[in-house]
Design a protein around this motif. Structure first.
Motif, short mmCIF file in Angstrom:
data_model
loop_
_atom_site.label_atom_id
_atom_site.label_comp_id
_atom_site.label_asym_id
_atom_site.label_seq_id
_atom_site.Cartn_x
_atom_site.Cartn_y
_atom_site.Cartn_z
N GLN A 33 1.26 3.33 2.13
CA GLN A 33 1.20 3.80 3.52
C GLN A 33 2.30 4.81 3.89
N GLY A 59 -5.76 8.24 8.26
CA GLY A 59 -6.35 7.95 6.95
C GLY A 59 -7.10 6.64 6.94
N ILE A 60 -7.45 6.28 5.75
CA ILE A 60 -8.22 5.05 5.54
C ILE A 60 -7.99 4.60 4.10
N ALA A 61 -8.25 3.34 3.82
CA ALA A 61 -8.09 2.86 2.45
C ALA A 61 -9.15 1.81 2.12
N GLY A 92 -9.80 -0.32 5.85
CA GLY A 92 -9.28 -0.12 7.19
C GLY A 92 -8.40 1.10 7.21
N SER A 126 -6.47 4.23 10.20
CA SER A 126 -6.19 4.60 11.58
C SER A 126 -5.71 6.04 11.68
N ARG A 133 -2.55 7.99 12.97
CA ARG A 133 -1.17 7.50 13.02
C ARG A 133 -0.41 8.06 14.21
N ARG A 152 0.21 -7.70 -3.09
CA ARG A 152 0.47 -8.58 -1.95
C ARG A 152 0.49 -10.02 -2.45
N GLN A 156 -7.11 0.19 -4.20
CA GLN A 156 -7.82 0.80 -3.09
C GLN A 156 -7.89 2.31 -3.27
N SER A 208 0.89 -1.17 0.00
CA SER A 208 0.00 0.00 0.00
C SER A 208 0.92 1.22 0.00
N1 ASP Z 1 -2.40 1.06 4.41
C1 ASP Z 1 -3.57 0.52 5.07
C2 ASP Z 1 -4.05 -0.71 4.34
O1 ASP Z 1 -3.76 -0.90 3.16
C3 ASP Z 1 -4.70 1.46 5.16
C4 ASP Z 1 -4.45 2.63 6.03
O2 ASP Z 1 -4.03 2.46 7.18
O3 ASP Z 1 -4.75 3.75 5.58
O4 ASP Z 1 -4.78 -1.51 4.91
#
Ligand code: ASP
Length: 463
Positions: A190, A408-410, A364, A366, A368, A212, A227, A188
């Protein structure tokens, strides 16, 4: 250029039109021959004479003809263009088609999936799949528009990069210029999105491809997925939940007006409560599980920051650590629980949020960690060696130069589209997915490289 889709002909009674498309079906009544002409928008009936005898299904044709209203009793209410038909004035066969190896008229669920994927370019002619691709395109367009209006900036981040700790296995790409070194494809964006917050972007999003190397399942394609990745500075968790809720509510209203959202505001479940009441952290909260138009969105919150680390965990550090991050290692502990990091780490709650839809985890995210000391502490608890810590030195360094609080969120686009379209697998909403064996069947990827390519990379493959 083609400027009329067959669906547009409904509005053109009495006019001559030029249509292009595929011969979907042929009905030969000797003197008159009917065909259904198909393009991306649908099908329309065309009436022709003996020259239509040359046609086979799936031939590509150009037709000039007159749009005529059908007599009342010949109207076909099951067809969108059922009130009209085209009287053919000129037929041109542009290309002929061999009989297809798979039927494309039905839904196709009953056909062996590997064969469907091998001939995906035919499989995608199926109206169900064409519709899925169109709706997916509309959904991403809607998302871009919605977020841009709210001052988000769309930014691309590298695909040739370094490992990102989302807990799965990485895909590696060998470097030619630095022999013996490998890029990792991002699980991701991230770390990049967090660095963009340090850069002062404040509101970022990307329709991001993530990679992945995990075994495929119905709700997870092999290899890669897309995503909606987003990150914001100067926000609370509440702001993120609200924004996500507004985005998806507006999207459903605009693109899926026949669907209804079960409960607004979306129910929020504490992780412990969800586990106790439903035995899962992603319960299906639909009142009627047979209702294909019900959308039960929900949030799961208050996850534990850590799980007990197992042998199988990717985050094996010194071998003595007991804890693995439940989301990922950049997730902030709940501010009230910070003292527990020293006394009882398994009791620490995380500022994590999971987006649930009809029993699927659709996304998901969070709030940070933005305090380098807490980040170090988390690295320590998950048992990172000095070497492992140094792989994230850029994050810790960046955070010393003025980092805004951020989160954030994805949401996963494939999984969201699968859930909302009621499809049984994510592969039904992706144009060219991998097979269960990890093959991109149309291209027959992966393939063996040339000897010279390997040599340039300094790689030898063991037999
Ligand atoms: N990088 C996280 C994921 O792919 C999402 C996030 O925490 O924004 O699940």
């Amino acid at each position: 250029m083609k400027n009329v889709f067959v669906i547009d002909t409904i509005e053109k009674v009495g006019q001559e039109v030029e249509l292009y498309g595929w011969v979907d079906t042929i009905r030969d009544h000797k003197k008159i021959i009917f065909i259904d002409l198909r393009d991306r928008s649908g099908i329309v009936q065309v009436v022709g004479g003996p020259d239509f005898k040359r046609l086979s299904t799936e031939d590509v044709v150009a037709i000039k003809g007159l749009v005529k209203k059908r007599p009342e009793k010949l109207m076909n209410p099951r067809l969108q263009t059922g009130t009209i038909e085209i009287e053919c004035r000129e037929l041109k066969i542009l290309t002929k088609a061999q009989p297809l190896p798979i039927p494309i008229t039905g839904d196709g669920y009953e056909i062996d999936e590997d064969i469907r994927l091998r001939y995906r370019y035919l499989d995608l002619r199926r109206p169900r799949l064409t519709r899925n691709l169109i709706l997916r395109s509309k959904a991403t367009f809607f998302i871009r528009n919605f977020l841009t209006k709210r001052h988000f900036i769309e930014i691309e981040t590298p695909v040739l990069t370094k490992t990102t700790p989302e807990g799965a296995r990485d895909f590696l790409v060998p470097s030619r210029l630095q022999k013996g070194k490998f890029y990792a494809l991002p699980q991701s964006p991230q770390q990049y999105k967090q660095l963009l917050m340090v850069a002062g972007i404040e509101r970022y999003f990307q329709i991001a491809r993530c990679f992945r190397d995990e075994d495929p399942r119905a709700d997870r394609a092999y290899g890669e997925f897309t995503q909606l990745d987003l990150e914001m500075s100067f926000i609370t968790q509440e702001d993120l939940l609200q924004l996500t809720e507004e985005l998806f509510t507006a999207l459903v209203k605009e693109l899926f007006p026949e669907k209804h959202i079960a409960k607004t505001p979306w129910p929020r479940l504490a992780h412990a409560q969800a586990m106790q009441e439903y035995g899962t952290d992603k319960p299906d909260l639909r009142a009627d599980k047979n209702d294909k138009d019900e959308l039960a969105f929900a949030w799961t919150l208050d996850f534990p920051l850590f799980n007990k680390q197992t042998e199988a965990d990717f985050f094996h550090g010194s071998g003595q650590a007991k804890f693995a991050p439940s989301h990922h290692m950049f997730t902030s502990p709940h501010p009230d629980d910070i003292p527990l990091l020293d006394t009882d780490p398994l009791k620490v709650r995380a500022l994590q949020h999971d987006l649930i839809l009809n029993g699927y985890e659709v996304g998901g995210g969070s709030i940070r960690i933005h305090d380098a000391k807490i980040q170090e502490k988390v690295f320590e608890l998950i048992g990172f060696s000095a070497k492992q810590k140094s792989q994230f030195a850029h994050m810790l360094t960046a955070f010393t130069y003025g980092v805004p609080p951020h989160g954030g969120i994805a949401p996963g686009l494939d999984r969201f589209m699968m859930a909302i379209l009621g499809e049984p697998s994510v592969r039904e909403v992706v144009a060219f997915p991998a097979t269960s064996g990890g093959k991109i069947a149309v291209m027959d990827a992966p393939s063996s490289p040339e000897e010279t390519q390997l040599k340039e990379l300094g790689i030898e493959v063991k037999k």
